[in-house]
Write a protein that holds these residues in place. Structure first.
Motif, PDB file in Angstrom:
ATOM      1  N   TYR A  34       6.701  16.922  -3.707  1.00 31.60           N
ATOM      2  CA  TYR A  34       8.044  16.337  -3.672  1.00 31.60           C
ATOM      3  C   TYR A  34       8.366  15.826  -2.268  1.00 31.60           C
ATOM      4  N   GLU A  35       8.084  16.652  -1.256  1.00 33.58           N
ATOM      5  CA  GLU A  35       8.363  16.259   0.126  1.00 33.58           C
ATOM      6  C   GLU A  35       7.509  15.061   0.542  1.00 33.58           C
ATOM      7  N   LYS A  36       6.269  15.013   0.079  1.00 32.18           N
ATOM      8  CA  LYS A  36       5.403  13.873   0.389  1.00 32.18           C
ATOM      9  C   LYS A  36       5.991  12.589  -0.204  1.00 32.18           C
ATOM     10  N   ILE A  76       8.735   3.660   3.331  1.00 37.30           N
ATOM     11  CA  ILE A  76       8.886   2.364   2.661  1.00 37.30           C
ATOM     12  C   ILE A  76      10.188   1.707   3.087  1.00 37.30           C
ATOM     13  N   LYS A  77      11.257   2.495   3.111  1.00 38.59           N
ATOM     14  CA  LYS A  77      12.560   1.960   3.485  1.00 38.59           C
ATOM     15  C   LYS A  77      12.534   1.407   4.914  1.00 38.59           C
ATOM     16  N   SER A  78      11.981   2.166   5.842  1.00 41.64           N
ATOM     17  CA  SER A  78      11.948   1.703   7.229  1.00 41.64           C
ATOM     18  C   SER A  78      11.015   0.511   7.396  1.00 41.64           C
ATOM     19  N   GLN A  79       9.879   0.501   6.697  1.00 41.42           N
ATOM     20  CA  GLN A  79       8.951  -0.626   6.780  1.00 41.42           C
ATOM     21  C   GLN A  79       9.581  -1.890   6.201  1.00 41.42           C
ATOM     22  N   GLU A  80      10.256  -1.742   5.060  1.00 44.33           N
ATOM     23  CA  GLU A  80      10.900  -2.905   4.450  1.00 44.33           C
ATOM     24  C   GLU A  80      12.018  -3.438   5.343  1.00 44.33           C
ATOM     25  N   ASN A  81      12.811  -2.537   5.921  1.00 45.10           N
ATOM     26  CA  ASN A  81      13.870  -2.970   6.843  1.00 45.10           C
ATOM     27  C   ASN A  81      13.284  -3.697   8.050  1.00 45.10           C
ATOM     28  N   LYS A  82      12.166  -3.190   8.556  1.00 45.92           N
ATOM     29  CA  LYS A  82      11.502  -3.826   9.696  1.00 45.92           C
ATOM     30  C   LYS A  82      11.029  -5.221   9.320  1.00 45.92           C
ATOM     31  N   LYS A 116       9.074   7.517   0.581  1.00 47.61           N
ATOM     32  CA  LYS A 116      10.258   6.690   0.318  1.00 47.61           C
ATOM     33  C   LYS A 116      10.909   6.258   1.623  1.00 47.61           C
ATOM     34  N   GLN A 117      11.017   7.200   2.567  1.00 50.11           N
ATOM     35  CA  GLN A 117      11.611   6.879   3.867  1.00 50.11           C
ATOM     36  C   GLN A 117      10.740   5.891   4.639  1.00 50.11           C
ATOM     37  N   GLU A 138       0.834  -1.208   0.000  1.00 54.07           N
ATOM     38  CA  GLU A 138       0.000   0.000   0.000  1.00 54.07           C
ATOM     39  C   GLU A 138       0.868   1.259   0.000  1.00 54.07           C
ATOM     40  N   LEU A 139       1.974   1.243   0.749  1.00 57.31           N
ATOM     41  CA  LEU A 139       2.906   2.381   0.745  1.00 57.31           C
ATOM     42  C   LEU A 139       3.519   2.578  -0.643  1.00 57.31           C
TER      43      LEU A 139
END
Length: 192
Positions: free
Chosen positions: A155-157, A165-171, A162-163, A88-89
């Motif tokens: 752009y900021e959204k 997604i990165k943290s969720q994937e790492n988790k 992206k951040q 979803e992200l």
């Protein structure tokens, strides 16, 4: 003349000699002196990192430079399946990037009734049909501040997503590390 830096991943099923022979052969074939690697590979056998990103950072921190060869283990899940939350992200990111590109790339003055657009920076009067969104003379953005703010917010959204997604994937990947396969991350450098 210069030097080439390679970063390769190899399964830990391969022996260190096999890996060394592969990267050394590349140095012989591609190097300008047809010579082997100048230094032996430093193998960090006791270290196993949780991701390729961590392995890349580890190599960067421990690299002495000047044709240094390093190898460290890392874990990677080849059969990783993202959760519904992560999917979803990713969908939200795709929509946010599309909205950003749509607004940022579309010519703002395309349907304007006025034939000339004034630049607030340099004072030029520009024919509407010859401009996109920037002044061709001073490169200032001609769009209204409200549109520029909307573009910046989009752009900021997208960057925030992206951040996330990165943290969720790492988790999610860290929760499944016991199923992950180990690989060698090898950095080689030689003269070309």
């Amino acid at each position: 003349m210069g030097h080439a830096i390679y970063h390769d991943s190899f399964s830990t099923d391969m022996s260190r000699n096999e890996i060394f022979n592969i990267v050394n052969q590349r140095a012989i074939e591609e190097g300008d002196y047809q010579s082997p690697l100048h230094k032996p590979v430093r193998w960090y056998e006791d270290t196993c990192l949780n991701s390729l990103e961590e392995a890349t950072e580890f190599i960067a921190r421990n690299d002495d430079g000047w044709y240094d060869q390093l190898a460290v283990k890392y874990k990677h899940q080849t059969d990783f399946k993202p959760s519904g939350r992560l999917e979803e992200l990713n969908i939200r990111l795709e929509r946010a990037q599309y909205a950003y590109c749509e607004l940022a790339d579309t010519p703002h003055f395309k349907n304007h009734s006025s034939n000339f657009i004034g630049c607030k920076e340099c004072g030029s009067k520009l024919a509407r049909e010859y401009i996109q969104n920037r002044c061709p003379l001073c490169r200032a953005d001609l769009r209204p501040k409200s549109v520029q703010e909307r573009i910046q917010n989009l752009y900021e959204k997208a960057e925030d997503l992206k951040q996330s997604i990165k943290s969720q994937e790492n988790k999610e990947r860290s929760q499944q590390l016991d199923k992950a396969k180990e690989f060698w991350f090898v950095k080689t450098e030689f003269h070309v």
